[in-house]
Motif scaffolding. Structure first.
Motif, PDB file in Angstrom:
ATOM      1  N   VAL A   1       0.844  -1.193   0.000  1.00  0.00           N
ATOM      2  CA  VAL A   1       0.000   0.000   0.000  1.00  0.00           C
ATOM      3  C   VAL A   1       0.883   1.249   0.000  1.00  0.00           C
ATOM      4  N   VAL A   2       0.613   2.165  -0.935  1.00  0.00           N
ATOM      5  CA  VAL A   2       1.392   3.400  -1.061  1.00  0.00           C
ATOM      6  C   VAL A   2       0.551   4.613  -0.655  1.00  0.00           C
ATOM      7  N   ASN A   3      -0.605   4.790  -1.291  1.00  0.00           N
ATOM      8  CA  ASN A   3      -1.535   5.884  -0.977  1.00  0.00           C
ATOM      9  C   ASN A   3      -0.868   7.260  -0.977  1.00  0.00           C
ATOM     10  N   GLN A   4      -0.199   7.585  -2.066  1.00  0.00           N
ATOM     11  CA  GLN A   4       0.389   8.912  -2.253  1.00  0.00           C
ATOM     12  C   GLN A   4      -0.412   9.670  -3.304  1.00  0.00           C
ATOM     13  N   THR A   5      -0.743  10.926  -2.997  1.00  0.00           N
ATOM     14  CA  THR A   5      -1.485  11.767  -3.934  1.00  0.00           C
ATOM     15  C   THR A   5      -0.625  12.958  -4.339  1.00  0.00           C
ATOM     16  N   VAL A   6      -0.527  13.192  -5.651  1.00  0.00           N
ATOM     17  CA  VAL A   6       0.252  14.315  -6.183  1.00  0.00           C
ATOM     18  C   VAL A   6      -0.657  15.113  -7.110  1.00  0.00           C
ATOM     19  N   GLN A   7      -0.622  16.448  -6.957  1.00  0.00           N
ATOM     20  CA  GLN A   7      -1.411  17.328  -7.815  1.00  0.00           C
ATOM     21  C   GLN A   7      -0.481  18.289  -8.535  1.00  0.00           C
ATOM     22  N   ASP A   8      -0.680  18.419  -9.838  1.00  0.00           N
ATOM     23  CA  ASP A   8       0.096  19.361 -10.627  1.00  0.00           C
ATOM     24  C   ASP A   8      -0.739  19.815 -11.814  1.00  0.00           C
ATOM     25  N   LYS A   9      -0.707  21.089 -12.067  1.00  0.00           N
ATOM     26  CA  LYS A   9      -1.431  21.689 -13.202  1.00  0.00           C
ATOM     27  C   LYS A   9      -2.923  21.328 -13.178  1.00  0.00           C
ATOM     28  N   GLY A  10      -3.478  21.178 -11.972  1.00  0.00           N
ATOM     29  CA  GLY A  10      -4.896  20.880 -11.838  1.00  0.00           C
ATOM     30  C   GLY A  10      -5.261  19.419 -11.994  1.00  0.00           C
TER      31      GLY A  10
ATOM     32  N   PHE B   1      -0.405   9.237 -20.078  1.00  0.00           N
ATOM     33  CA  PHE B   1       0.775   9.888 -19.522  1.00  0.00           C
ATOM     34  C   PHE B   1       2.021   9.311 -20.191  1.00  0.00           C
ATOM     35  N   ASP B   2       3.067  10.110 -20.286  1.00  0.00           N
ATOM     36  CA  ASP B   2       4.398   9.559 -20.499  1.00  0.00           C
ATOM     37  C   ASP B   2       4.922   9.127 -19.136  1.00  0.00           C
ATOM     38  N   SER B   3       5.791   8.134 -19.103  1.00  0.00           N
ATOM     39  CA  SER B   3       6.235   7.643 -17.802  1.00  0.00           C
ATOM     40  C   SER B   3       7.684   7.196 -17.843  1.00  0.00           C
TER      41      SER B   3
ATOM     42  N   ILE C   1      11.573   2.091  -5.534  1.00  0.00           N
ATOM     43  CA  ILE C   1      10.883   2.317  -6.812  1.00  0.00           C
ATOM     44  C   ILE C   1      10.518   3.792  -6.929  1.00  0.00           C
ATOM     45  N   LYS C   2      10.736   4.347  -8.101  1.00  0.00           N
ATOM     46  CA  LYS C   2      10.295   5.700  -8.405  1.00  0.00           C
ATOM     47  C   LYS C   2       9.521   5.672  -9.716  1.00  0.00           C
ATOM     48  N   ILE C   3       8.315   6.195  -9.682  1.00  0.00           N
ATOM     49  CA  ILE C   3       7.475   6.286 -10.874  1.00  0.00           C
ATOM     50  C   ILE C   3       7.239   7.764 -11.164  1.00  0.00           C
ATOM     51  N   GLU C   4       7.627   8.211 -12.333  1.00  0.00           N
ATOM     52  CA  GLU C   4       7.441   9.598 -12.740  1.00  0.00           C
ATOM     53  C   GLU C   4       6.516   9.655 -13.947  1.00  0.00           C
ATOM     54  N   LEU C   5       5.359  10.267 -13.768  1.00  0.00           N
ATOM     55  CA  LEU C   5       4.421  10.495 -14.864  1.00  0.00           C
ATOM     56  C   LEU C   5       4.561  11.936 -15.338  1.00  0.00           C
ATOM     57  N   SER C   6       4.453  12.135 -16.636  1.00  0.00           N
ATOM     58  CA  SER C   6       4.600  13.487 -17.192  1.00  0.00           C
ATOM     59  C   SER C   6       3.767  13.599 -18.464  1.00  0.00           C
ATOM     60  N   ASP C   7       3.670  14.833 -18.953  1.00  0.00           N
ATOM     61  CA  ASP C   7       2.978  15.108 -20.222  1.00  0.00           C
ATOM     62  C   ASP C   7       1.601  14.435 -20.278  1.00  0.00           C
TER      63      ASP C   7
ATOM     64  N   LYS D   1       1.731  20.053 -19.688  1.00  0.00           N
ATOM     65  CA  LYS D   1       3.060  19.742 -19.180  1.00  0.00           C
ATOM     66  C   LYS D   1       3.018  19.718 -17.653  1.00  0.00           C
ATOM     67  N   GLY D   2       3.324  18.601 -17.071  1.00  0.00           N
ATOM     68  CA  GLY D   2       3.327  18.489 -15.618  1.00  0.00           C
ATOM     69  C   GLY D   2       4.177  17.319 -15.187  1.00  0.00           C
ATOM     70  N   ARG D   3       4.269  17.114 -13.877  1.00  0.00           N
ATOM     71  CA  ARG D   3       5.058  16.000 -13.351  1.00  0.00           C
ATOM     72  C   ARG D   3       4.390  15.471 -12.087  1.00  0.00           C
ATOM     73  N   TRP D   4       4.182  14.163 -12.081  1.00  0.00           N
ATOM     74  CA  TRP D   4       3.573  13.490 -10.939  1.00  0.00           C
ATOM     75  C   TRP D   4       4.536  12.374 -10.519  1.00  0.00           C
TER      76      TRP D   4
END
Length: 351
Positions: free
Chosen positions: A105-114, A146-148, A195-201, A214-217
């Motif tokens: 379980v991770v349960n992390q929330t990220v907000q960017d560009k709405g 998303f791009d990832s 582990i690092k997961i980066e979502l973008s675009d 354009k954003g980053r999560w």
């Protein structure tokens, strides 16, 4: 301090990293005391006639905190639509068997560009990373992607394949549940991995129009697959079939509560590409289909398609037949019909 000092300038000079502070839950008495002290200090230091709008706005904010659940998490994302939402990977994939013991379980929330993205949980299976996200697009869309980039123990994955599913959570077309299954190799599933997961675009579609934000999560966490590995059974199999100039050999059946896969090799070259299914029934008469999930070099993987139900513990064998359909040269529908390309064979499941 000179009275001519602009209060807006002072406020703009204040830098606060909200993540440096711990959550604090305020009692009703503390909230009232905070409110009273604030009013008292405002009268002493600020001309209310001049700055009444600022004071009123801040007092209103404190009043809202005191009357709602926001007060329970002082720095929480008050307007988040997904912070309290949770969908397990099992529910997302339609697996009826309880697989929660194998989820990290991770349960992390990220907000960017709405755009809000919540990573709920992660499962590490052999050669596969599965993660589930809830996405709030904040506007009605018909689809998105998303791009990832994914990093395992600091090393970026390259040339990895991804399969998954997405569905709308409600009729607003702004809340979506997405599950991604990413091919990974050479990971020790019995050890904790970073582990690092980066979502973008964020690319979204409204009708035929495509837009880009354009954003980053970014999400960082540790996970392992030790318990799932302990409940994984590996059965050797021997079966082969040919398609054009290529020879396919099936060598191993691996099953656990999360995944059921058939591993093999392909040799030879072909000018055409094919989608391949292994279709049949289990010993209880239920329909069974394994689809070609990935092909990397000579390695091939067929994955059980569970839209027909789970492979239950009562199943002792599956009988399958290979079928293939030619894929088009360009994206689009398959250009050929499904044809049988091999003989029927049976896998005995002995746990």
């Amino acid at each position: 301090m000179k009275e001519s000092k602009n209060i807006y300038e002072l406020l703009n000079q204040v830098e606060v990293n909200i993540e440096d502070y711990e959550e604090e839950e305020l009692s009703d008495m503390e909230k009232q005391k905070l409110k009273d002290n604030f009013k008292k200090n405002i009268r002493k230091k600020i001309n209310l006639k001049k700055f009444g709008i600022i004071a009123a706005a801040l007092i209103l904010t404190i009043s809202v905190v005191g009357q709602t659940n926001i007060g329970k998490n002082v720095y929480a994302a008050a307007e988040s639509k997904i912070s309290e939402m949770y969908y397990s990977i099992g529910k997302a994939l339609g697996i009826k068997t309880n697989i929660e013991p194998y989820a990290n379980v991770v349960n992390q929330t990220v907000q960017d560009k709405g755009i809000e993205v919540k990573l709920t949980d992660v499962i590490i299976d052999k050669d596969e990373l599965i993660f589930s996200t809830i996405v709030n697009t904040d506007k009605r869309v018909d689809g998105f992607r998303f791009d990832s980039e994914i990093f395992i123990n600091g090393k970026r994955l390259t040339n990895y394949g991804t399969t998954g599913m997405r569905r709308v959570i409600d009729d607003s077309n702004t809340l979506f549940l997405q599950t991604d299954c990413v091919g990974i190799k050479g990971i020790d599933t019995k050890e904790n991995v970073d582990i690092k997961i980066e979502l973008s675009d964020f690319n979204y579609y409204i009708g035929d129009a495509e837009e880009n934000i354009k954003g980053r999560w970014k999400f960082e966490f540790a996970a392992n697959g030790e318990e799932l590995t302990e409940n994984t059974y590996v059965l050797p199999i021997e079966h082969s079939f040919d398609i054009d100039e290529q020879s396919y050999s099936l060598e191993e059946f691996r099953l656990n509560p999360v995944n059921q896969k058939i591993f093999g090799k392909v040799k030879g070259k072909s000018t055409d590409a094919y989608q391949i299914d292994l279709r049949g029934v289990d010993n209880l008469g239920n329909e069974v289909v394994f689809f070609l999930e990935s092909k990397s070099g000579e390695d091939i993987v067929f994955k059980y398609e569970n839209i027909y139900g789970d492979l239950s513990n009562e199943i002792t064998s599956v009988t399958l037949t290979p079928y293939a359909a030619k894929l088009p040269e360009k994206s689009g529908r398959m250009s050929g019909d499904w044809n049988q390309v091999g003989k029927e064979f049976t896998i005995s499941i002995q746990k």
